[in-house]
Design a protein around this motif. Structure first.
Motif, PDB file in Angstrom:
ATOM      1  N   ARG A 145       0.836  -1.199   0.000  1.00  0.00           N
ATOM      2  CA  ARG A 145       0.000   0.000   0.000  1.00  0.00           C
ATOM      3  C   ARG A 145       0.876   1.257   0.000  1.00  0.00           C
ATOM      4  O   ARG A 145       0.580   2.249  -0.671  1.00  0.00           O
ATOM      5  N   SER A 149       1.182   4.081  -3.054  1.00  0.00           N
ATOM      6  CA  SER A 149       0.922   5.505  -2.841  1.00  0.00           C
ATOM      7  C   SER A 149       2.120   6.352  -3.256  1.00  0.00           C
ATOM      8  O   SER A 149       1.943   7.426  -3.839  1.00  0.00           O
ATOM      9  N   LYS A 193      -5.485   9.029  -7.886  1.00  0.00           N
ATOM     10  CA  LYS A 193      -5.093   7.675  -7.468  1.00  0.00           C
ATOM     11  C   LYS A 193      -4.377   7.722  -6.126  1.00  0.00           C
ATOM     12  O   LYS A 193      -4.572   6.857  -5.271  1.00  0.00           O
ATOM     13  N   ASN A 198      -4.820   9.756  -3.666  1.00  0.00           N
ATOM     14  CA  ASN A 198      -5.784   9.883  -2.574  1.00  0.00           C
ATOM     15  C   ASN A 198      -6.325   8.514  -2.171  1.00  0.00           C
ATOM     16  O   ASN A 198      -6.480   8.222  -0.983  1.00  0.00           O
ATOM     17  N   ASN A 199      -6.610   7.678  -3.147  1.00  0.00           N
ATOM     18  CA  ASN A 199      -7.132   6.337  -2.855  1.00  0.00           C
ATOM     19  C   ASN A 199      -6.070   5.429  -2.253  1.00  0.00           C
ATOM     20  O   ASN A 199      -6.322   4.719  -1.274  1.00  0.00           O
ATOM     21  N   THR A 200      -4.876   5.428  -2.850  1.00  0.00           N
ATOM     22  CA  THR A 200      -3.836   4.518  -2.352  1.00  0.00           C
ATOM     23  C   THR A 200      -3.289   4.971  -1.004  1.00  0.00           C
ATOM     24  O   THR A 200      -2.919   4.135  -0.175  1.00  0.00           O
ATOM     25  N   LYS A 231      -5.099   6.407   1.288  1.00  0.00           N
ATOM     26  CA  LYS A 231      -6.118   5.971   2.257  1.00  0.00           C
ATOM     27  C   LYS A 231      -5.933   4.496   2.588  1.00  0.00           C
ATOM     28  O   LYS A 231      -5.990   4.105   3.762  1.00  0.00           O
ATOM     29  N   ALA A 232      -5.698   3.672   1.570  1.00  0.00           N
ATOM     30  CA  ALA A 232      -5.458   2.242   1.807  1.00  0.00           C
ATOM     31  C   ALA A 232      -4.211   2.046   2.669  1.00  0.00           C
ATOM     32  O   ALA A 232      -4.196   1.204   3.572  1.00  0.00           O
TER      33      ALA A 232
END
Length: 123
Positions: free
Chosen positions: A75, A79, A90, A92-94, A96-97
């Motif tokens: 993860r 990011s 992308k 922002n999503n990675t 968060k993960a």
């Protein structure tokens, strides 16, 4: 998970043009944060030695976070790749993960290790 495992898996999951050296530095940065922010705040934290990783570090070196929490490395690398590529949606999503994986490990470590005492209370 070893450095080699993390590099192999991230290159399979998210093909990228970043050097092995770049990704090793990213892994070193993460393990440095984990060591200082989580492990060193608990008793016996000094038992885990971390001196950083670079291109001269054996790629068979075991990373700090154990399974099943070791997907934090994937993860994190995802990011970092998204950020370096300027793909902020992308990212922002990675990120968060990654933050979710970090929090999961942190909660596990806090449950299973005694925090260092701050001293004695005075009344």
């Amino acid at each position: 998970m070893t450095i080699m495992d993390a590099l192999y898996r991230i290159d399979g999951l998210k093909p990228n043009s970043y050097s092995q050296s770049d990704k090793i530095k990213w892994l070193s940065s993460l393990d440095g944060v984990i060591k200082s922010e989580i492990i060193d705040t608990h008793e016996d934290g000094e038992d885990i030695v971390f001196n950083g990783y670079d291109e001269n570090t054996e790629i068979t070196t075991k990373l700090i976070v154990p399974a099943p929490y070791d997907d934090i490395y994937l993860r994190w690398l995802e990011s970092q790749i998204d950020y370096a590529n300027g793909e902020y949606g992308k990212y922002n999503n990675t990120s968060k993960a990654y933050n979710d994986a970090y929090s999961l490990f942190e909660r596990y470590y806090n449950r299973t290790h005694m925090p260092k005492s701050k001293g004695k209370f005075k009344f």
